[in-house]
Design a protein around this motif. Structure first.
Motif, mmCIF file in Angstrom:
data_model
loop_
_atom_site.group_PDB
_atom_site.id
_atom_site.type_symbol
_atom_site.label_atom_id
_atom_site.label_comp_id
_atom_site.label_asym_id
_atom_site.label_seq_id
_atom_site.Cartn_x
_atom_site.Cartn_y
_atom_site.Cartn_z
ATOM 1 N N UNK A 6 69.445 95.290 72.550
ATOM 2 C CA UNK A 6 70.399 96.371 72.275
ATOM 3 C C UNK A 6 69.671 97.597 71.723
ATOM 4 N N UNK A 7 68.690 97.374 70.858
ATOM 5 C CA UNK A 7 67.906 98.484 70.297
ATOM 6 C C UNK A 7 67.213 99.262 71.416
ATOM 7 N N UNK A 8 66.646 98.550 72.385
ATOM 8 C CA UNK A 8 65.952 99.198 73.508
ATOM 9 C C UNK A 8 66.884 100.090 74.321
ATOM 10 N N UNK A 9 68.155 99.731 74.405
ATOM 11 C CA UNK A 9 69.135 100.547 75.132
ATOM 12 C C UNK A 9 69.321 101.915 74.477
ATOM 13 N N UNK A 10 68.945 102.031 73.232
ATOM 14 C CA UNK A 10 69.009 103.303 72.513
ATOM 15 C C UNK A 10 67.710 104.097 72.674
ATOM 16 N N UNK A 11 66.794 103.584 73.483
ATOM 17 C CA UNK A 11 65.537 104.284 73.706
ATOM 18 C C UNK A 11 64.536 104.114 72.578
ATOM 19 N N UNK A 12 64.723 103.095 71.765
ATOM 20 C CA UNK A 12 63.842 102.838 70.630
ATOM 21 C C UNK A 12 62.863 101.734 71.015
ATOM 22 N N UNK A 13 61.605 101.940 70.703
ATOM 23 C CA UNK A 13 60.558 100.961 71.004
ATOM 24 C C UNK A 13 60.767 99.696 70.172
ATOM 25 N N UNK A 14 60.501 98.550 70.768
ATOM 26 C CA UNK A 14 60.626 97.274 70.058
ATOM 27 C C UNK A 14 59.388 96.414 70.279
ATOM 28 N N UNK A 15 59.233 95.457 69.372
ATOM 29 C CA UNK A 15 58.144 94.482 69.503
ATOM 30 C C UNK A 15 58.570 93.192 68.820
ATOM 31 N N UNK A 16 58.314 92.078 69.472
ATOM 32 C CA UNK A 16 58.566 90.757 68.902
ATOM 33 C C UNK A 16 57.220 90.140 68.564
ATOM 34 N N UNK A 17 57.040 89.760 67.308
ATOM 35 C CA UNK A 17 55.783 89.166 66.850
ATOM 36 C C UNK A 17 56.045 87.723 66.436
ATOM 37 N N UNK A 18 55.254 86.818 66.969
ATOM 38 C CA UNK A 18 55.387 85.392 66.692
ATOM 39 C C UNK A 18 54.469 84.992 65.546
ATOM 40 N N UNK A 19 55.046 84.559 64.409
ATOM 41 C CA UNK A 19 54.229 83.994 63.333
ATOM 42 C C UNK A 19 54.493 82.500 63.170
ATOM 43 N N UNK A 20 55.675 82.050 63.563
ATOM 44 C CA UNK A 20 55.973 80.622 63.505
ATOM 45 C C UNK A 20 55.071 79.846 64.426
ATOM 46 N N UNK A 21 54.548 78.732 63.946
ATOM 47 C CA UNK A 21 53.663 77.903 64.748
ATOM 48 C C UNK A 21 52.222 78.368 64.765
ATOM 49 N N UNK A 22 51.905 79.422 64.009
ATOM 50 C CA UNK A 22 50.523 79.897 63.929
ATOM 51 C C UNK A 22 49.870 79.330 62.669
ATOM 52 N N UNK A 23 48.624 79.693 62.463
ATOM 53 C CA UNK A 23 47.871 79.177 61.319
ATOM 54 C C UNK A 23 47.990 80.079 60.084
ATOM 55 N N UNK A 24 48.984 80.960 60.022
ATOM 56 C CA UNK A 24 49.104 81.878 58.891
ATOM 57 C C UNK A 24 49.273 81.096 57.588
ATOM 58 N N UNK A 25 48.570 81.534 56.563
ATOM 59 C CA UNK A 25 48.627 80.826 55.270
ATOM 60 C C UNK A 25 49.102 81.769 54.175
ATOM 61 N N UNK A 26 49.438 81.190 53.043
ATOM 62 C CA UNK A 26 50.008 81.945 51.934
ATOM 63 C C UNK A 26 49.014 82.839 51.204
#
Length: 192
Positions: A26-46
């Motif tokens: 829906x955001x893209x329909x307004x001409x606004x750039x979007x990005x989906x970033x995947x952090x779940x399932x990665x090795x990111x630590x606290x």
């Protein structure tokens, strides 16, 4: 303008991702750039609370052994940040919590990089836990001096199997409303 969604679910293509993609669509329909970033399932630590990020002021974490530094500039350059997670024992995933703790500290230590950005949380649940997660996400937004955007109801959806949340019509309508509210607020902020 740019909206970034962070998917904290380790299950690619799951209900959290489905809801986040609906918002971004829906955001893209307004001409606004979007990005989906995947952090779940990665090795990111606290966060290790070393505060080197505050001393160095380079918008990075000195721990360079996971994905965080690779995604930080995209997040810091966004005008709105949507954090998505499934409910795991009534809390967010450990990957999303690690992202919040580290990115939040880096942003704070580098002259409040999240200040005045828009924040929203999206939660997928099978049964319950979403409202306590939403409170935790709101704490992060408020501590970062962000502007919280809501919808007509809490930003949550019900489903266990992949795409089961699509059967939750109210949730999907809320995702559309959330996107519209984010776009409206972004345009108001950028107009001034």
């Amino acid at each position: 303008m740019k909206v970034v969604a962070i998917n904290g679910s380790p299950r690619k293509g799951g209900n959290t991702e489905t809801m986040l993609k609906k918002v971004l669509e829906v955001v893209e329909k307004h001409g606004i750039e979007t990005q989906l970033i995947q952090v779940g399932g990665t090795n990111i630590h606290g966060c290790r609370a070393c505060w080197a990020c505050k001393t160095l002021k380079n918008r990075k974490c000195v721990c360079n052994d996971d994905i965080l530094n690779d995604i930080l500039e995209d997040v810091f350059n966004a005008d709105a940040i949507i954090l998505g997670t499934p409910s795991y024992f009534s809390d967010m995933t450990p990957e999303l919590k690690a992202f919040i703790d580290r990115a939040g500290v880096i942003a704070l230590g580098n002259d409040k990089l999240f200040k005045h950005k828009i924040g929203a949380g999206v939660i997928a649940q099978r049964r319950g836990g979403a409202t306590s997660i939403q409170a935790s996400l709101h704490h992060m937004f408020l501590m970062s001096e962000m502007l919280i955007t809501g919808s007509t109801y809490w930003n949550l959806g019900f489903g266990k199997a992949k795409d089961e949340v699509l059967n939750d019509e109210e949730a999907m309508q809320n995702m559309e409303n959330l996107a519209e509210n984010i776009c409206w607020l972004l345009k108001k902020i950028k107009k001034n």
